[in-house]
Enzyme design. Structure first.
Site, PDB file in Angstrom:
ATOM      1  N   THR A 237       0.764  -1.254   0.000  1.00 37.94           N
ATOM      2  CA  THR A 237       0.000   0.000   0.000  1.00 37.94           C
ATOM      3  C   THR A 237       0.793   1.301   0.000  1.00 37.94           C
ATOM      4  O   THR A 237       1.684   1.511   0.792  1.00 37.94           O
ATOM      5  CB  THR A 237      -0.962   0.083   1.220  1.00 37.94           C
ATOM      6  OG1 THR A 237      -1.619  -1.155   1.391  1.00 37.94           O
ATOM      7  CG2 THR A 237      -1.986   1.167   1.014  1.00 37.94           C
ATOM      8  N   GLY A 267      -8.954  -5.847   0.740  1.00 43.52           N
ATOM      9  CA  GLY A 267      -8.611  -5.094   1.946  1.00 43.52           C
ATOM     10  C   GLY A 267      -9.358  -3.781   2.036  1.00 43.52           C
ATOM     11  O   GLY A 267     -10.407  -3.582   1.425  1.00 43.52           O
ATOM     12  N   ASP A 268      -8.769  -2.873   2.799  1.00 45.20           N
ATOM     13  CA  ASP A 268      -9.408  -1.579   3.024  1.00 45.20           C
ATOM     14  C   ASP A 268      -9.177  -0.592   1.878  1.00 45.20           C
ATOM     15  O   ASP A 268      -9.972   0.324   1.678  1.00 45.20           O
ATOM     16  CB  ASP A 268      -8.893  -0.962   4.333  1.00 45.20           C
ATOM     17  CG  ASP A 268      -7.365  -0.861   4.368  1.00 45.20           C
ATOM     18  OD1 ASP A 268      -6.689  -1.666   3.704  1.00 45.20           O
ATOM     19  OD2 ASP A 268      -6.855   0.031   5.086  1.00 45.20           O
ATOM     20  N   THR A 288      -2.324   2.619   5.656  1.00 45.57           N
ATOM     21  CA  THR A 288      -1.590   1.412   5.300  1.00 45.57           C
ATOM     22  C   THR A 288      -1.612   0.507   6.532  1.00 45.57           C
ATOM     23  O   THR A 288      -1.838   0.970   7.637  1.00 45.57           O
ATOM     24  CB  THR A 288      -0.127   1.704   4.911  1.00 45.57           C
ATOM     25  OG1 THR A 288       0.587   2.130   6.080  1.00 45.57           O
ATOM     26  CG2 THR A 288      -0.018   2.758   3.835  1.00 45.57           C
TER      27      THR A 288
HETATM   28  N1  GLY Z   1      -4.002  -1.995   3.901  1.00 49.01           N
HETATM   29  C1  GLY Z   1      -3.884  -2.841   2.795  1.00 49.01           C
HETATM   30  C2  GLY Z   1      -4.580  -4.102   2.943  1.00 49.01           C
HETATM   31  O1  GLY Z   1      -4.763  -4.591   4.044  1.00 49.01           O
HETATM   32  O2  GLY Z   1      -4.958  -4.677   1.930  1.00 49.01           O
END
Ligand code: GLY
Length: 391
Positions: A237, A267-268, A288
């Protein structure tokens, strides 16, 4: 010698000076609609500083240069993150990133354009090196905010993006094979190893899915501990947020997600409010680190809403970290101190050009990148907790 605290203070004050025509509003009110000028700022996590893809500038430098030469703020930020997306040495983002459990690179990205109040995102996109540009195309060419999987790839193809069979590099393939050897040493041997590894003892039935997932995560983290992959690449990220001279805020987040993830795991990063949120009247935030913690808490939205209520970027980021800590109660996610056994970081920028980088722990990747008229530099993240996730 200027200390970090002095720098942040002076940066905040400097940023406040050119806000001509802005009355100091009570914290519960929104900033006035007319913003005459603000000093441009670009912030990102450390990958926006570290990676140059063989060129001479990093992501925050390129984005800042383009913003100050009059380019649209979101276009400038995306041009910035294209550097680490294309850099094969950056194993958490774009081309050459760490793949999923099947050895396939699946990419997530989102972008938000503050003044236009538009957003786009892609999830589990295969074969396109710069998913941030596909996210922007979703924003510009569709009525939607998120396309995923095969549909996202088909959309990218229709939009004229080059779609490759495989985004792996020799390095990412080599690391995936090492992970396979650690997870499944019975079947994946080290050709250079003197001895075959002994058959691992599993407390649970090897076919048990939960045990398999635990082994997968443990093997991945063991590679971080052994220095084979940077901690920052395990959850990948780059998040990059910026404000232009007219006070326009935008943001972009792009990643390969969790290394060796279950195929389809999202993910987020592509979820608005989680890995990225921008409100042009208030501020921008992105993240991240462990995406699941952020998905549960929608932290970027929470941070922007906290700033709307008057909090500083740093306090708003800390508020989100405290929320994540309070909502992390499963034993498997806690260390011996009862604290989260993972890291997560937020990069926060408000309408006045004030900014902060905060983290659950400062251990590991401990800095973030900033570019202002004074040039690019790294600053220490403000940690919520002392020590390290594994304590
Ligand atoms: N923060 C990136 C993920 O967990 O995919």
């Amino acid at each position: 010698m200027i200390t970090r605290r002095d720098f942040v203070k002076s940066a905040s004050l400097a940023a406040a000076v050119p806000l001509t025509g802005i009355a100091q509003t009570p914290s519960t009110q929104q900033a006035p609609a007319v913003m005459r000028s603000v000093r441009p700022v670009v912030i990102s996590d450390y990958s926006g500083w570290e990676f140059k893809n063989g060129g001479s500038e990093n992501a925050v430098q390129r984005a800042f240069k383009l913003i100050t030469s009059g380019q649209d703020v979101l276009d400038a930020l995306i041009a910035g993150v294209n550097i680490p997306e294309l850099d094969p040495l950056e194993t958490g983002i774009g081309y050459g990133a760490l793949p999923n459990a099947n050895g396939v690179i699946e990419l997530d990205a989102s972008c938000m354009h503050g003044p236009k109040k538009r957003a786009g995102a892609v999830a589990c996109l295969e074969g396109v090196r710069m998913p941030s540009l596909v996210a922007k195309a979703v924003m510009e060419y569709t009525d939607h905010h998120l396309l995923s999987g095969a549909g996202a790839q088909q959309f990218a193809r229709h939009m004229g993006f080059t779609v490759e069979d495989d985004l792996n590099t020799d390095n990412s393939r080599r690391l995936w094979r090492e992970w396979k050897r650690r997870v499944d040493p019975e079947h994946w041997l080290d050709p250079n190893g003197a001895e075959r590894q002994p058959k691992p003892r599993h407390e649970k039935d090897p076919g048990d899915e939960a045990a398999a997932q635990a082994r997968s995560l443990a093997a991945g983290l063991s590679m971080v501990r052994d220095g084979l992959i940077p901690e920052g690449s395990f959850w990948g990220t780059i998040n990059c947020n910026g404000i232009g001279p007219a006070g326009d805020l935008c943001g972009v987040t792009t990643t390969s997600g969790l290394a060796w993830k279950i195929p389809g795991r999202t993910g987020d990063s592509p979820i608005l409010g989680a890995g990225l949120y921008v409100d042009n009247e208030v501020g921008a935030a992105g993240s991240t680190g462990r995406g699941e913690a952020n998905l549960y808490n929608l932290s970027s939205f929470l941070i922007v809403e906290s700033m709307r209520r008057g909090m500083s970027p740093k306090d708003a980021g800390m508020e989100a970290l405290k929320r994540i800590k309070a909502n992390t109660i499963e034993a498997r996610l806690l260390n011996t101190k009862g604290n989260p056994n993972f890291n997560i970081r937020f990069f926060v920028l408000n309408k006045r050009g004030e900014y902060a980088g905060v983290a659950m722990y400062r251990a590991g990747e401990s800095q973030f990148a900033v570019c202002t008229e004074n040039g690019a530099q790294t600053l220490d993240l403000e940690p919520l907790l002392p020590g390290a996730p594994g304590d």
